[in-house]
Design a protein around this motif. Structure first.
Motif, PDB file in Angstrom:
ATOM      1  N   UNK A 103       0.859  -1.320  -0.107  1.00  0.00           N
ATOM      2  CA  UNK A 103      -0.085  -0.001   0.066  1.00  0.00           C
ATOM      3  C   UNK A 103       1.011   1.374   0.070  1.00  0.00           C
ATOM      4  N   UNK A 104       1.963   1.223   0.885  1.00  0.00           N
ATOM      5  CA  UNK A 104       2.809   2.311   0.880  1.00  0.00           C
ATOM      6  C   UNK A 104       3.384   2.410  -0.567  1.00  0.00           C
ATOM      7  N   UNK A 105       4.065   1.576  -0.959  1.00  0.00           N
ATOM      8  CA  UNK A 105       4.832   1.213  -2.511  1.00  0.00           C
ATOM      9  C   UNK A 105       3.976   2.043  -3.527  1.00  0.00           C
ATOM     10  N   UNK A 159      -5.687   0.403   1.563  1.00  0.00           N
ATOM     11  CA  UNK A 159      -5.683  -1.151   1.446  1.00  0.00           C
ATOM     12  C   UNK A 159      -6.910  -1.743   0.908  1.00  0.00           C
ATOM     13  N   UNK A 160      -7.837  -0.956   0.550  1.00  0.00           N
ATOM     14  CA  UNK A 160      -9.276  -1.343  -0.297  1.00  0.00           C
ATOM     15  C   UNK A 160      -8.969  -1.749  -1.559  1.00  0.00           C
ATOM     16  N   UNK A 161      -8.409  -0.776  -2.296  1.00  0.00           N
ATOM     17  CA  UNK A 161      -8.055  -1.102  -3.862  1.00  0.00           C
ATOM     18  C   UNK A 161      -7.018  -2.111  -3.877  1.00  0.00           C
ATOM     19  N   UNK A 162      -6.201  -2.466  -2.869  1.00  0.00           N
ATOM     20  CA  UNK A 162      -4.998  -3.445  -2.938  1.00  0.00           C
ATOM     21  C   UNK A 162      -5.438  -4.677  -2.643  1.00  0.00           C
ATOM     22  N   UNK A 163      -6.456  -4.672  -1.578  1.00  0.00           N
ATOM     23  CA  UNK A 163      -7.084  -6.208  -1.757  1.00  0.00           C
ATOM     24  C   UNK A 163      -7.898  -6.613  -2.824  1.00  0.00           C
ATOM     25  N   UNK A 164      -8.534  -5.550  -3.415  1.00  0.00           N
ATOM     26  CA  UNK A 164      -9.297  -6.164  -4.545  1.00  0.00           C
ATOM     27  C   UNK A 164      -8.302  -6.499  -5.611  1.00  0.00           C
ATOM     28  N   UNK A 165      -7.170  -5.930  -5.750  1.00  0.00           N
ATOM     29  CA  UNK A 165      -6.211  -6.161  -6.779  1.00  0.00           C
ATOM     30  C   UNK A 165      -5.751  -7.645  -6.589  1.00  0.00           C
ATOM     31  N   UNK A 166      -5.299  -7.952  -5.139  1.00  0.00           N
ATOM     32  CA  UNK A 166      -5.032  -9.379  -4.696  1.00  0.00           C
ATOM     33  C   UNK A 166      -5.951 -10.340  -5.069  1.00  0.00           C
ATOM     34  N   UNK A 167      -7.246  -9.991  -4.850  1.00  0.00           N
ATOM     35  CA  UNK A 167      -8.216 -11.010  -5.308  1.00  0.00           C
ATOM     36  C   UNK A 167      -8.266 -11.256  -6.643  1.00  0.00           C
ATOM     37  N   UNK A 168      -8.068 -10.218  -7.435  1.00  0.00           N
ATOM     38  CA  UNK A 168      -8.015 -10.347  -9.001  1.00  0.00           C
ATOM     39  C   UNK A 168      -7.068 -11.205  -9.443  1.00  0.00           C
TER      40      UNK A 168
END
Length: 217
Positions: A37-39, A44-53
């Motif tokens: 998220x820092x990088x 965290x919300x779009x990051x988690x969606x990206x990981x789910x994708x």
């Protein structure tokens, strides 16, 4: 708001995918949400969606207690992926050949030439992907093209680890030349057979890579 969220998640997923394909995030490596998220300077919300994708694409596995990790492929995984690729890509080019316009074929010829001149494995990977996508693009089945793209993404990191796959294996460019010639001749059956054989060549090389990595691990 929804459109912005989707765009952000897709952008993060694309960046993460490139880190995995390029080998910066290796098999079995944990995806630490705080650090990522820092990088990427996102919440965290779009990051988690990206990981789910990426999990849906087969690049990431999500465990209850460990979180998300980069998926490590087994020999069986690779064998199955290339088997599906041969079927899907062979059918895609068979359907596409007689619908390809002259502009697309000219672009494919240019990409083929540029691929022969490319030095970095990243550039080779990009051009190789574009070459095939140009020749499959007129197949008329968008879902099939998405499936092909996702299957390729799952094994592309192993292809990049094996530099001989493109740079030092003349047969790969020769196989591309034969596929392109079949498309220019509008010979759908030949294009399908040559594409399937081309994927079988890649399967053998990547299976050796994955088997060696498993033995070392």
């Amino acid at each position: 708001m929804d459109a912005k969220f989707d765009s952000t998640a897709d952008s993060v997923a694309s960046a993460l995918r490139e880190l995995i394909v390029g080998g910066e995030l290796g098999g079995g490596e944990r995806l630490v949400e705080r650090d990522l998220a820092e990088r990427f300077e996102v919440s965290r919300i779009p990051l988690r969606e990206a990981i789910q994708q990426l999990a849906r694409e087969g690049l990431v596995e999500i465990f209850r207690n460990r979180g998300a990790v980069v998926r490590m492929l087994t020999v069986q995984d690779v064998d199955e992926i290339y088997g599906l690729r041969a079927l899907l890509e062979g059918d895609a080019i068979f359907r596409s050949v007689k619908r390809l316009d002259d502009e697309t074929l000219a672009r494919a010829e240019l990409v083929h030439r540029l691929l022969g001149e490319a030095v970095s494995t990243q550039k080779q990977g990009e051009l190789n992907r574009e070459f095939h996508e140009l020749l499959y693009g007129a197949c008329g089945n968008a879902r099939q093209l998405v499936a092909i793209r996702e299957l390729r993404a799952q094994v592309e990191r192993y292809e990049r680890l094996q530099n001989t796959l493109l740079a030092d294996t003349p047969s790969f460019q020769q196989e591309h030349e034969a596929i392109l010639s079949a498309c220019l001749a509008r010979n759908a059956r030949s294009a399908r057979a040559l594409t399937a054989a081309h994927i079988e060549t890649a399967r053998g090389i990547v299976l050796d890579v994955v088997a060696r990595m498993a033995a070392q691990g």
